[in-house]
Design an enzyme around this catalytic site. Structure first.
Site, PDB file in Angstrom:
ATOM      1  N   GLY A   1      39.176  38.977  37.134  1.00  0.00           N
ATOM      2  CA  GLY A   1      39.756  39.026  38.466  1.00  0.00           C
ATOM      3  C   GLY A   1      39.041  39.241  39.596  1.00  0.00           C
ATOM      4  CB  THR A   2      35.267  38.081  40.023  1.00  0.00           C
ATOM      5  OG1 THR A   2      35.420  36.954  39.499  1.00  0.00           O
ATOM      6  CG2 THR A   2      34.856  39.241  39.457  1.00  0.00           C
ATOM      7  N   GLY A   3      37.755  36.532  41.238  1.00  0.00           N
ATOM      8  CA  GLY A   3      38.521  35.526  42.031  1.00  0.00           C
ATOM      9  C   GLY A   3      39.653  35.876  43.146  1.00  0.00           C
ATOM     10  CB  CYS A   4      42.473  37.903  41.968  1.00  0.00           C
ATOM     11  SG  CYS A   4      43.138  36.907  40.777  1.00  0.00           S
TER      12      CYS A   4
ATOM     13  CE  LYS B   1      35.755  31.582  44.699  1.00  0.00           C
ATOM     14  NZ  LYS B   1      36.719  32.377  43.944  1.00  0.00           N
TER      15      LYS B   1
ATOM     16  CB  THR C   1      33.360  38.358  35.658  1.00  0.00           C
ATOM     17  OG1 THR C   1      33.798  37.878  34.455  1.00  0.00           O
ATOM     18  CG2 THR C   1      31.975  39.078  35.512  1.00  0.00           C
TER      19      THR C   1
END
Length: 291
Positions: free
Chosen positions: A231-234, A190, A229
């Site tokens: 929690g974007t990865g989760c 990413k 932003t």
């Protein structure tokens, strides 16, 4: 490559509404962890379930305290779900300790049906701070070969590859290839932590036995400049798990998730949640149509 006996899922058409399990920690303000996972599953047509690895007292400004339930209770949660529900996909987030990782590993290895497994390797914060003790890092690295897809951020990918954080797309690909080959896993590298006007995420497959490699899938989206932003990865990893369980391959699923995430980030200004880094708007696309 993984042997045919470990292919996921079992032959047959995907379930109309797939069952997807999150194994992760909590976020009482709803932006990350299992709360974000459940919203992401729902936004992509899946029925979400959750096993809690850690109770986290946090908000949009940071983590205050973490409580780890007894390992026996974690085991009881895992068995309660899998004894009763046929799972189509599992998303693994925050594990945290060697005991937790080993418990999830043992449960997974005995699990029938082999659902799709997406791992968000929670190891390093965006700031570069290490989130795990060294023994837990090694245990988590040993867990990764079980996954079908992993979604590390740039510092996590660097840790897994054994180098400094990537500074551009080409170094990101080199590190992702190293990790993909080492663990026989597809890597979504990413580019969200770069500062370009566009965000490029790169899907990297492990090399075949003869050294050939599926060409990298480069997926570009507009960068939405916002501090909301959390929690974007989760959310990305759980959305991909839901779409894979619905029958999409990774190359098809990634652009769908990126379009969804762009809308979710763009719509964060409508939310008024906390005074720090706020959450994304998981249902932006749905609410745009309905409200």
């Amino acid at each position: 490559m993984k042997s045919p006996s470990s292919a996921r899922p079992a032959p047959g058409a995907p379930r109309e509404i797939p069952n997807i399990l999150s194994i992760a920690g909590t976020d009482p303000t709803g932006g990350a962890g299992i709360h974000a996972d459940l919203k992401s599953f729902a936004a992509h047509g899946g029925y979400g379930m959750a096993v809690v690895t850690a109770l986290v007292a946090q908000n949009t400004q940071g983590v205050r305290e973490i409580h780890l339930p007894p390992i026996s209770f974690l085991q009881a949660q895992l068995e309660a779900v899998s004894d009763d529900v046929a799972l189509d996909a599992v998303k693994v987030g925050m594990l945290g300790t060697v005991d937790v990782i080993e418990t999830v590993s043992t449960w997974w290895d005995a699990l029938p049906g082999r659902p799709w497994l997406v791992v968000d390797p929670v190891m390093v914060a965006t700031s570069g701070d290490r989130l795990l003790q060294p023994d837990a890092e090694q245990a988590l690295i040993g867990f990764l070969h079980r996954a079908d897809l992993i979604t590390p951020n740039i510092p996590e990918l660097a840790l897994l590859a054994g180098g400094p954080p990537a500074e551009d797309g080409e170094s990101l690909i080199r590190q992702a290839r190293t990790v993909a080959d080492a663990h026989d896993v597809v890597v979504l590298a990413k580019g969200g932590h770069f500062d370009d006007d566009e965000v490029e995420d790169i899907l990297v497959h492990p090399a075949e036995a003869d050294g050939t490699r599926t060409p990298e899938g480069r997926h570009v989206s507009e960068r939405i400049r916002t501090t909301n932003t959390h929690g974007t990865g989760c959310s990305v990893s759980s959305a991909l798990a839901a779409l894979r369980a619905r029958g999409l391959d990774w190359e098809t699923a990634v652009p769908v998730v990126k379009e969804w995430m762009t809308a979710a980030l763009r719509d964060t200004e409508r939310l008024d949640v906390g005074r720090g880094h706020g959450p994304i708007q998981h249902f932006a696309q749905l609410w745009e149509r309905r409200f």
